[in-house]
Design an enzyme around this catalytic site. Structure first.
Site, short mmCIF file in Angstrom:
data_model
loop_
_atom_site.label_atom_id
_atom_site.label_comp_id
_atom_site.label_asym_id
_atom_site.label_seq_id
_atom_site.Cartn_x
_atom_site.Cartn_y
_atom_site.Cartn_z
N LYS A 109 0.82 -1.21 0.00
CA LYS A 109 0.00 0.00 0.00
C LYS A 109 0.86 1.27 0.00
CE LYS A 109 -4.43 -1.61 1.81
NZ LYS A 109 -4.26 -3.00 1.49
N GLU A 160 -9.10 1.20 -7.29
CA GLU A 160 -10.14 1.52 -6.33
C GLU A 160 -9.92 2.93 -5.76
OE1 GLU A 160 -10.86 -1.51 -3.48
OE2 GLU A 160 -10.97 -3.10 -4.98
N GLU A 171 -6.35 1.68 -3.68
CA GLU A 171 -5.43 0.60 -4.02
C GLU A 171 -5.74 0.11 -5.42
OE1 GLU A 171 -5.91 -2.85 -1.56
OE2 GLU A 171 -8.09 -2.77 -1.65
N PHE A 190 -24.25 -12.95 11.16
CA PHE A 190 -23.59 -13.35 9.91
C PHE A 190 -22.51 -14.40 10.12
CE2 PHE A 190 -25.39 -9.18 9.19
CZ PHE A 190 -26.04 -9.33 7.97
#
Length: 665
Positions: free
Chosen positions: A116, A275, A288, A348
């Protein structure tokens, strides 16, 4: 063109690649682990090679085993899908050394964009808009606080090698910056073996919007518009769409041109994604670059008509792009819902087991509606604990955003899954949410709209009326069927009553049914609804026309009525005679057993670690044990102060859902 391609992946993406290869007349090779010997991608491929045990680190991501499969089959190229080895530079180098084409990014681009800090520096050099921040090495928490003040709160503290939301904290003041720096550093070290941290400005009202690029080895690069991926849970995308409801033409063009500039700056070739994070004023900042194919690529294909996998294969074959930027059209709107094996009613948590029923809506193509379902499972197949819990990617297209949403809502209602927990109700609820429909979304949508978790959709009175009327008409059909089978009467029409009470969502709906040969007129709440359907008892899906407008109901059995799923709501619907409805108020409700002194396994999984012993006094929030399922470690903590009285499981045990891990005094 290649004669044979090996797909170094599994599940829905392997099936997706196989479809395009078959369309191009290219033979395919699947690889599979012990858990996937009967998987759909294995059945679809021309050849299949077994590569090891179920865990991915013993099969799918072992480079030597994949290379052996390539040599065995004589594959000339490898498509890695996404995940696994798709952005592994060592794998790309191994293929290059073997003389096998990689249907993916070049080694240099993988390495440049995989870090990154490096990728942000390269983006700045390429003229790409980046978030203000500090990319240098941060020595300690004091320096982190100093930098945070220079950047200006709020700030995002992030791991350089991070991903999936790990090693990431937001700080609004000095104390949070100090604490967040240390937490991110520790988490980054344990998750990635790399504790480098950077700090950047935290963007408010953020939207996650990404640009799809295509670049060949002849210097050509184009962008295929954008995808909006702001509906996320725990930094994982749930629903994507193309285009974005937020961008204007000028912003779209600027983002697209910067994305291509970045890709070409690192000599990128293939189908990649740049992105961006976009604020409420349409300022956009580089986030990124994913050098591989994205999960959500189908929505781009649906609005452009361009098969991205085919383009990747052609680029890997050395061909120049046949598409110019001016050729890229944007037609209509597309939605993608990620269908996961997870229980939305249990926070979830992952769910595994056999798909006792798996019947997706029929795929279709017309001028006004497209339904597409990318999947790697089948009815009767197993959802394994070893891999990502995605079951399918359901996609719809319409000429407008409203049409695409409406088609998605209908398709979700028609999707039948039984045997495991799944997030269909949650996806339906989001599609019907007024804020989503308006397009007023950010990456905080789910945590803002469902702060206490998902407990099912709340339907409007109008929708409840439709369901009540439909169930009344369906129950009448069931009663007629029962009367005929029992032989109790000759003229059943006279014996089955016209007056009923439908009990649903805590409400009583007195109804009257006047039936004829083609349907029923059902009167309730002062209105009469025309109900027509070909449903017969035993069918698990009912398409009912209410005043000539179709609704789809998932139908299950309960005594005296139905279990109904529609538009994200799971409802028990009872249809009773007026007298039975009156007496039902005296029926005692069966209470669930008391489990307050038990720690139950929340999902089928493997006990990785037990952190306490019998006799230990534990405090609220203290770690009790860790359970691994579907590539994720889940830490179970104490809900209150207690003393451990019994431990029923040890590290290495595989447990089913609700098995007792430990007991408390």
């Amino acid at each position: 063109m290649f004669d044979k391609i090996l797909i170094a992946n599994r599940g829905e993406i392997a099936c997706r690649v196989i479809k395009t290869a078959q369309k191009m007349g290219i033979k395919t090779v699947a690889i599979y682990s012990d858990a996937d010997k009967n998987a759909l991608h294995v059945k679809m491929a021309d050849e299949a090679v077994h590569i090891g045990p179920a865990p991915a680190n013993q099969s799918y991501i072992v480079i030597d085993k994949v290379m052996d499969a390539i040599r065995q089959t004589g594959a000339q190229a490898v498509h890695p899908g996404y995940g696994f080895l798709s952005e592994n530079s060592k794998f790309a180098e191994a293929l290059q050394a073997e003389g096998v084409a990689f249907v993916g990014p070049p080694v240099g681009a993988i390495e440049a964009m995989g870090d990154k800090i490096t990728s942000k520096k390269l983006a700045q050099e390429a003229g790409v808009s980046t978030v203000p921040g500090y990319m240098g090495l941060i020595e300690d928490a004091d320096e982190a606080v100093k930098i945070s003040n220079e950047v200006g709160y709020p700030v995002m503290i992030k791991a350089s090698a991070g991903g999936g939301g790990k090693g990431m904290r937001v700080a609004y003041n000095d104390d949070e910056a100090r604490e967040g720096f240390q937490s991110s550093k520790n988490e980054a070290a344990s998750s990635f073996g790399d504790d480098r941290i950077f700090i950047e400005k935290f963007v408010t009202q953020p939207r996650h919007i990404e640009i799809q690029v295509l670049c060949d080895s002849h210097g050509n690069g184009i962008y295929l518009h954008e995808r909006e991926c702001s509906i996320q849970r725990r930094n994982q995308k749930v629903i994507e769409e193309a285009p974005s409801p937020f961008l204007d033409a000028a912003t779209r063009k600027a983002m697209g041109e910067q994305a291509v500039a970045l890709a070409q700056a690192v000599d990128y070739t293939s189908a990649g994604t740049v992105e961006f994070i976009v604020d409420g004023d349409r300022n956009f900042y580089f986030l990124e670059m994913n050098t591989r194919l994205q999960v959500e690529h189908p929505v781009t294909e649906m609005i452009t008509g361009i098969d991205l996998v085919e383009q990747m294969i052609r680029i890997a074959n050395g061909e120049a792009l046949s598409i110019k930027q001016d050729d890229v059209q944007m037609n209509g709107w597309a939605m993608e819902s990620r269908l996961y094996a997870e229980d939305p009613y249990r926070n979830f948590l992952p769910s595994i087991g056999r798909l006792t029923k798996y019947r997706p809506p029929a795929e279709s193509v017309s001028d006004t509606c497209v339904v597409r379902n990318d999947t790697g499972v089948f009815e009767g197949g197993e959802i394994s604990m070893y891999y990502d819990p995605m079951i399918a990617k359901l996609c719809t297209w319409g000429p407008t955003r409203d049409a695409a949403i409406a088609h998605m809502s209908d398709a979700l209602d028609a999707f039948e899954i039984e045997g495991i927990g799944h997030n269909l109700p949650f996806l339906s609820a989001v599609m019907d949410h007024p804020r989503f429909v308006s397009g007023n979304i950010t990456t905080a949508f789910i945590e803002e709209e469902y702060p206490e978790g998902f407990e099912g959709a709340v339907l409007s009175d109008a929708q409840l009326n439709k369901i009540a009327a439909s169930c009344a008409a369906m129950y009448r059909v069931s009663e007629i069927r029962r009367s005929r089978i029992s032989g109790r009467m000759d003229n059943h029409e006279r014996k089955v009553g016209a007056d009923w009470v439908v009990q649903i969502a805590g409400q009583d709906f007195p109804v009257r049914i006047d039936a004829d040969k083609t349907g029923s007129n059902v009167t309730l709440n002062g209105q009469t609804l025309r109900i027509e359907s070909e449903w017969v008892p035993g069918q698990t899906l009912a398409v009912v026309r209410v005043d000539d407008v179709p609704i789809t109901l998932k139908v299950g059995k309960v005594a005296g009525g139905f279990q109904i799923r529609n538009r994200g709501a799971d409802l028990k619907v009872f249809v009773r005679s007026p007298r039975a409805a009156e007496l039902s108020k005296y029926m005692l409700e069966k209470l669930p057993p008391d489990t307050s002194k038990l720690l139950l396994c929340p999902m089928p999984g493997l006990i990785v670690k037990v952190d306490v012993a019998v006799g230990d006094e534990v405090q609220e929030g203290q770690t009790l044990c860790t359970v691994e399922a579907m590539k994720m470690e889940n830490i179970l903590r104490a809900e209150r102060k207690a003393v451990v009285s019994k431990i029923n499981a040890v590290a290495g045990d595989s447990l089913a859902v609700d098995e007792v891990i430990m007991e408390f005094e």
